[in-house]
Write a protein that holds these residues in place. Structure first.
Motif, PDB file in Angstrom:
ATOM      1  N   ASP A  59       0.824  -1.211   0.000  1.00  0.00           N
ATOM      2  CA  ASP A  59       0.000   0.000   0.000  1.00  0.00           C
ATOM      3  C   ASP A  59       0.861   1.265   0.000  1.00  0.00           C
ATOM      4  O   ASP A  59       0.584   2.232   0.712  1.00  0.00           O
ATOM      5  CB  ASP A  59      -0.949   0.010   1.214  1.00  0.00           C
ATOM      6  N   GLY A  60       1.953   1.235  -0.749  1.00  0.00           N
ATOM      7  CA  GLY A  60       2.819   2.399  -0.864  1.00  0.00           C
ATOM      8  C   GLY A  60       3.734   2.625   0.319  1.00  0.00           C
ATOM      9  O   GLY A  60       4.433   3.630   0.380  1.00  0.00           O
ATOM     10  N   LYS A  61       3.752   1.709   1.267  1.00  0.00           N
ATOM     11  CA  LYS A  61       4.613   1.861   2.434  1.00  0.00           C
ATOM     12  C   LYS A  61       5.647   0.740   2.455  1.00  0.00           C
ATOM     13  O   LYS A  61       5.383  -0.384   2.029  1.00  0.00           O
ATOM     14  CB  LYS A  61       3.795   1.821   3.723  1.00  0.00           C
ATOM     15  N   GLU A  62       6.831   1.066   2.967  1.00  0.00           N
ATOM     16  CA  GLU A  62       7.890   0.075   3.095  1.00  0.00           C
ATOM     17  C   GLU A  62       7.645  -0.770   4.343  1.00  0.00           C
ATOM     18  O   GLU A  62       7.422  -0.243   5.428  1.00  0.00           O
ATOM     19  CB  GLU A  62       9.248   0.774   3.196  1.00  0.00           C
ATOM     20  N   VAL A  63       7.669  -2.090   4.159  1.00  0.00           N
ATOM     21  CA  VAL A  63       7.476  -3.030   5.263  1.00  0.00           C
ATOM     22  C   VAL A  63       8.711  -3.921   5.329  1.00  0.00           C
ATOM     23  O   VAL A  63       9.181  -4.421   4.307  1.00  0.00           O
ATOM     24  CB  VAL A  63       6.207  -3.893   5.037  1.00  0.00           C
ATOM     25  N   VAL A  64       9.233  -4.099   6.531  1.00  0.00           N
ATOM     26  CA  VAL A  64      10.410  -4.933   6.747  1.00  0.00           C
ATOM     27  C   VAL A  64       9.978  -6.215   7.451  1.00  0.00           C
ATOM     28  O   VAL A  64       9.343  -6.165   8.504  1.00  0.00           O
ATOM     29  CB  VAL A  64      11.459  -4.169   7.596  1.00  0.00           C
ATOM     30  N   ILE A  85       2.898  -6.613  10.667  1.00  0.00           N
ATOM     31  CA  ILE A  85       2.603  -5.753   9.515  1.00  0.00           C
ATOM     32  C   ILE A  85       1.965  -4.437   9.991  1.00  0.00           C
ATOM     33  O   ILE A  85       2.232  -3.371   9.434  1.00  0.00           O
ATOM     34  CB  ILE A  85       1.694  -6.485   8.502  1.00  0.00           C
ATOM     35  N   ASP A  86       1.162  -4.505  11.048  1.00  0.00           N
ATOM     36  CA  ASP A  86       0.512  -3.295  11.578  1.00  0.00           C
ATOM     37  C   ASP A  86       1.525  -2.248  12.042  1.00  0.00           C
ATOM     38  O   ASP A  86       1.263  -1.046  11.975  1.00  0.00           O
ATOM     39  CB  ASP A  86      -0.415  -3.646  12.745  1.00  0.00           C
ATOM     40  N   VAL A  87       2.686  -2.689  12.503  1.00  0.00           N
ATOM     41  CA  VAL A  87       3.724  -1.756  12.949  1.00  0.00           C
ATOM     42  C   VAL A  87       4.058  -0.760  11.836  1.00  0.00           C
ATOM     43  O   VAL A  87       4.337   0.408  12.097  1.00  0.00           O
ATOM     44  CB  VAL A  87       5.004  -2.530  13.382  1.00  0.00           C
ATOM     45  N   PHE A  88       3.989  -1.220  10.586  1.00  0.00           N
ATOM     46  CA  PHE A  88       4.367  -0.388   9.461  1.00  0.00           C
ATOM     47  C   PHE A  88       3.177   0.354   8.835  1.00  0.00           C
ATOM     48  O   PHE A  88       3.366   1.376   8.175  1.00  0.00           O
ATOM     49  CB  PHE A  88       5.049  -1.230   8.390  1.00  0.00           C
ATOM     50  N   LEU A  89       1.962  -0.143   9.058  1.00  0.00           N
ATOM     51  CA  LEU A  89       0.793   0.413   8.377  1.00  0.00           C
ATOM     52  C   LEU A  89      -0.113   1.256   9.270  1.00  0.00           C
ATOM     53  O   LEU A  89      -0.744   2.204   8.787  1.00  0.00           O
ATOM     54  CB  LEU A  89      -0.031  -0.703   7.740  1.00  0.00           C
ATOM     55  N   VAL A  90      -0.242   0.889  10.536  1.00  0.00           N
ATOM     56  CA  VAL A  90      -1.169   1.588  11.433  1.00  0.00           C
ATOM     57  C   VAL A  90      -0.423   2.727  12.138  1.00  0.00           C
ATOM     58  O   VAL A  90       0.582   2.498  12.798  1.00  0.00           O
ATOM     59  CB  VAL A  90      -1.755   0.618  12.479  1.00  0.00           C
ATOM     60  N   SER A 100       0.695   5.306  14.846  1.00  0.00           N
ATOM     61  CA  SER A 100       0.647   5.248  16.317  1.00  0.00           C
ATOM     62  C   SER A 100      -0.095   6.469  16.831  1.00  0.00           C
ATOM     63  O   SER A 100      -0.266   7.460  16.133  1.00  0.00           O
ATOM     64  CB  SER A 100       2.055   5.199  16.889  1.00  0.00           C
ATOM     65  N   LYS A 101      -0.524   6.433  18.075  1.00  0.00           N
ATOM     66  CA  LYS A 101      -1.262   7.543  18.667  1.00  0.00           C
ATOM     67  C   LYS A 101      -0.384   8.788  18.728  1.00  0.00           C
ATOM     68  O   LYS A 101      -0.864   9.899  18.612  1.00  0.00           O
ATOM     69  CB  LYS A 101      -1.760   7.151  20.055  1.00  0.00           C
ATOM     70  N   LYS A 102       0.937   8.607  18.895  1.00  0.00           N
ATOM     71  CA  LYS A 102       1.855   9.735  18.922  1.00  0.00           C
ATOM     72  C   LYS A 102       1.872  10.473  17.581  1.00  0.00           C
ATOM     73  O   LYS A 102       2.060  11.679  17.542  1.00  0.00           O
ATOM     74  CB  LYS A 102       3.289   9.234  19.189  1.00  0.00           C
ATOM     75  N   ASP A 103       1.700   9.700  16.477  1.00  0.00           N
ATOM     76  CA  ASP A 103       1.762  10.293  15.143  1.00  0.00           C
ATOM     77  C   ASP A 103       0.521  11.111  14.798  1.00  0.00           C
ATOM     78  O   ASP A 103       0.545  11.902  13.873  1.00  0.00           O
ATOM     79  CB  ASP A 103       1.933   9.198  14.068  1.00  0.00           C
ATOM     80  N   GLU A 104      -0.554  10.900  15.533  1.00  0.00           N
ATOM     81  CA  GLU A 104      -1.816  11.597  15.217  1.00  0.00           C
ATOM     82  C   GLU A 104      -1.833  13.001  15.729  1.00  0.00           C
ATOM     83  O   GLU A 104      -1.191  13.397  16.613  1.00  0.00           O
ATOM     84  CB  GLU A 104      -2.996  10.803  15.781  1.00  0.00           C
TER      85      GLU A 104
END
Length: 180
Positions: free
Chosen positions: A137-142, A169-174, A176-180
C-alpha cells in the motif's frame, strides 16, 4: 555477458606471490562450491570480461589463490580490486523452501490466511538479521527472514507464505497515537 544475467561471487583483493596469481575473496556461505572454476567474469569499466583460470587453490576458508591462463602483469593489474561474477545459469536449482535472494525479487509475501503482506523489493543481507524489504500500500514493510517462519515457496505463482507474528505488519501500516 550482461550483469543482470550474473550473480556477484566476490572480489579480487590482491596479488599473491610473484607468479601473477591473485586472491579472490568469495562472498558466499558455501565457498566449497567454487573450488574448480574454469572461468570468471571480472567487471572492468562497467563490462564483464571473461578471465580463464589455469589453476586455483585455497588461500583461506573463503578465498581462492587463482592463476589465470595466459596471465600477464597488465592482466593482473586490470583485475585487482574488481568485482567478480558468474552466470546465473551456473547456480544449482533450488527446490522446496530454499531460494536465492535474487530469484524472489517481485514475489508476494502472504501470511497464513493468504493476506498480502507486500511484494519483495529487495533482501537486506548486510545486517546480522537478514530481512525482506517489501512494498505494501505504498509503504515500506520490513519482514525478518527467519527460516522457521517460511511455510511455502511457490515459484509458479511467485509467492512466499509465512507464519508472521501477530501485529508485525501493523507496525508499518497503522499510525501510532503519537503520530496523530
Amino acid at each position: 555477458m550482461k550483469k543482470e544475467d550474473c550473480y556477484f561471487l566476490g572480489k579480487i583483493t590482491r596479488r599473491h606471490g610473484l607468479a601473477g596469481n591473485v586472491i579472490l575473496k568469495l562472498d558466499t556461505d558455501q565457498p566449497e562450491l567454487y573450488k574448480n572454476l574454469d572461468s570468471i567474469f571480472v567487471e572492468i569499466n562497467g563490462l564483464l570480461v571473461p578471465f580463464f583460470i589455469e589453476k586455483s587453490s585455497w588461500s583461506k576458508l573463503d578465498a581462492l589463490n587463482i592463476a589465470f591462463k595466459n596471465s600477464s602483469e597488465a592482466l593482473v593489474d586490470q583485475s585487482l580490486g574488481k568485482n567478480v561474477y558468474l552466470p546465473l545459469t551456473s547456480l544449482p536449482k533450488l527446490t522446496g523452501k530454499q531460494f536465492y535472494y535474487h530469484e524472489i525479487i517481485g514475489y508476494e509475501i502472504l501470511d497464513e490466511q493468504d493476506n498480502n503482506c507486500g511484494v519483495i523489493r529487495s533482501v537486506n543481507d548486510q545486517t546480522a538479521q537478514n530481512y525482506f524489504v517489501t512494498n505494501l500500500d505504498g509503504k515500506e514493510v520490513v519482514i525478518p527472514l527467519i527460516k522457521d517462519w517460511i511455510l511455502e515457496v511457490d515459484r509458479d505463482e511467485k509467492f512466499i507464505k509465512m507464519q508472521l507474528p501477530e501485529g508485525l505488519i501493523d507496525v508499518f501500516l497503522v499510525p501510532s497515537k503519537k503520530d496523530e
